[in-house]
Design a protein around this motif. Structure first.
Motif, short mmCIF file in Angstrom:
data_model
loop_
_atom_site.label_atom_id
_atom_site.label_comp_id
_atom_site.label_asym_id
_atom_site.label_seq_id
_atom_site.Cartn_x
_atom_site.Cartn_y
_atom_site.Cartn_z
N LEU A 38 0.69 -1.29 -0.02
CA LEU A 38 -0.10 0.12 0.05
C LEU A 38 1.13 1.27 -0.11
O LEU A 38 0.47 2.49 -0.38
N LYS A 82 0.29 4.34 -2.46
CA LYS A 82 0.17 5.90 -1.94
C LYS A 82 1.43 6.72 -2.76
O LYS A 82 1.02 8.04 -2.86
N GLU A 125 -9.09 -1.83 0.82
CA GLU A 125 -7.69 -1.43 1.01
C GLU A 125 -7.14 -0.45 0.31
O GLU A 125 -6.56 0.68 0.76
N ALA A 175 -6.27 3.65 1.16
CA ALA A 175 -4.89 4.36 1.07
C ALA A 175 -4.95 5.22 -0.04
O ALA A 175 -4.35 6.28 0.34
N ASN A 203 -1.66 -7.10 2.74
CA ASN A 203 -1.09 -6.00 2.76
C ASN A 203 0.24 -5.92 3.32
O ASN A 203 0.48 -6.28 4.41
N THR A 253 3.62 -3.19 3.98
CA THR A 253 4.21 -1.78 3.68
C THR A 253 5.63 -1.78 3.72
O THR A 253 6.15 -1.40 4.60
#
Ligand SMILES: *Cc1c(COP(=O)(O)O)cnc(C)c1O
Length: 382
Positions: free
Chosen positions: A14, A18, A49, A53, A371, A373
């Motif tokens: 994610l 972004k 999700e 985001a 997900n 990061t």
């Protein structure tokens, strides 16, 4: 670890999504809105999700194809305006749109009158988006009929015209002539409406390719799909902004086996071992979205090393050549797409004579989306 449970899965970064929103926004005037297109489960990345985001990253609108896709987002607590890009004509659809505060695309007078009838009956008002066909010939009234159409809808009290929009057929091509013809038709409609004092609040025509190609076409909003997911609509648009792919497809090894020269692998015996080898079976197949047409044509990563996929890809499993990988074990992870696989959705699309959009949408719901990061290589540029 949760991941241990899965035979095969998709990791969605994610942070990359972004980052892509911020990169794409850097092409826009501050006043121009970014509608994130999250149809088809956000191009396979997980709609809820991804929507959360992209909104955090600065998208102000969401676009989906169908009513159930919109309802899924509302049920997840998402309050951003949601445009339904597809056609919706049935009374029950109109009621669902009103109930879930979704915003439909209105493509012709007949549909407008159905909305008028149902909404008057239930006493609801809905914000609507008028689709003008400037050359895509998919949905919308012909641009020559746009003025009459806008006037008709503006007279229907339960329909509030929120935007006027169109869609390009060739924005990803090097030859811009048809895109510019469509843009001129759209501009002609807007100019006529302005003269009559009838311009809708929002005007939009760009998909990812058009927004990257020509800032003159941004109007009040752009509708960005592919770019959010870190892919370029065309190779000639790669120097516009930096994008990072967000999706990685992984699966586990379920068996490791030494085979002798002459042994055939899988249905149809499309691979026959030329020498003694070590093969591994992996728990992923075409029912998960690894296209069968890639059989014997791709490499995948094991322990950071790229190895050949061998034999026909079956529904749920496939084989790889691990002859040169020491210590391969059951449960080890194999990366098929993204990550250290060295494969992009564009690579697979080229092999299959299709487009990256179709590769991304091809991953099935049998693959859980996890997900992550992970820091991305270009993060410092945010
Ligand atoms: C899917 C879609 C988009 C997004 O297209 P990308 O090329 O993925 O950016 C925009 N507008 C409409 C009408 C669409 O159907």
């Amino acid at each position: 670890m949760l991941k241990q449970k899965h035979r095969a899965w998709i990791e969605v970064n994610l942070l990359a999504i972004k980052y892509n929103v911020q990169q794409l926004k850097s092409l826009l005037n501050p006043a121009t809105e970014l509608m994130a297109i999250v149809k088809a489960d956000a191009y396979g990345h997980g709609a809820v999700e991804v929507s959360q985001a992209v909104i955090e990253a600065g998208a102000s609108w969401l676009g989906v194809a169908t009513i159930p896709e919109g309802i899924q987002l509302r049920n997840a607590g998402i309050t951003a305006p949601i445009l339904i890009l597809g056609a919706t004509n049935a009374a029950d659809e109109v009621k669902a749109i009103a109930e879930y505060r979704l915003q439909p695309t209105i493509c012709n007078p007949k549909q407008a009158l159905i909305y008028h009838e149902v909404l008057s009956m239930i006493g609801e008002q809905v914000a609507v988006h008028l689709k003008i066909d400037t050359g895509m010939s998919r949905l919308g009234v012909d641009w020559q009929e746009a003025i009459t159409f806008v006037k008709l809808v503006q007279h229907l009290p339960n329909l509030e015209v929120a935007s006027l929009y169109s869609h390009f057929a060739t924005a990803d091509e090097r030859d811009r002539s048809f895109m510019h013809l469509q843009a001129r038709r759209f501009e002609e409609v807007i100019a006529t409406l302005r003269r009559e004092g009838l311009t809708p609040p929002l005007l939009h025509i760009c998909n990812t390719a058009a927004m990257m190609d020509d800032r003159q076409l941004h109007y009040d909003m752009v509708r960005t799909g592919l770019g959010l997911y870190g892919l370029y609509p065309a190779s000639h648009l790669k120097d516009t902004v930096d994008l990072q792919p967000a999706l990685t497809v992984k699966a586990r090894i379920t068996q490791v086996k030494e085979i002798t020269a002459g042994t055939s692998i899988s249905y149809g015996r499309s691979f026959i071992a030329p020498e003694d080898m070590k093969m591994a079976t992996v728990a992923i197949g075409y029912a998960d979205g690894i296209p069968r047409g890639l059989s014997n044509r791709i490499r995948v990563a094991v322990h950071g090393q790229r190895v050949r996929q061998i034999g026909t890809i079956t529904m749920d499993q496939c084989a790889i050549d691990v002859t040169d990988i020491p210590d391969v074990n059951i449960g080890d992870t194999v990366t098929f797409l993204g990550g250290d696989s060295g494969n992009t959705a564009d690579d697979w699309a080229n092999l299959l004579n299709t487009i990256s959009w179709e590769v991304l949408c091809g991953f099935k719901h049998r693959l859980p989306r996890i997900n992550v990061t992970e820091a991305i290589a270009c993060q410092q540029r945010i």
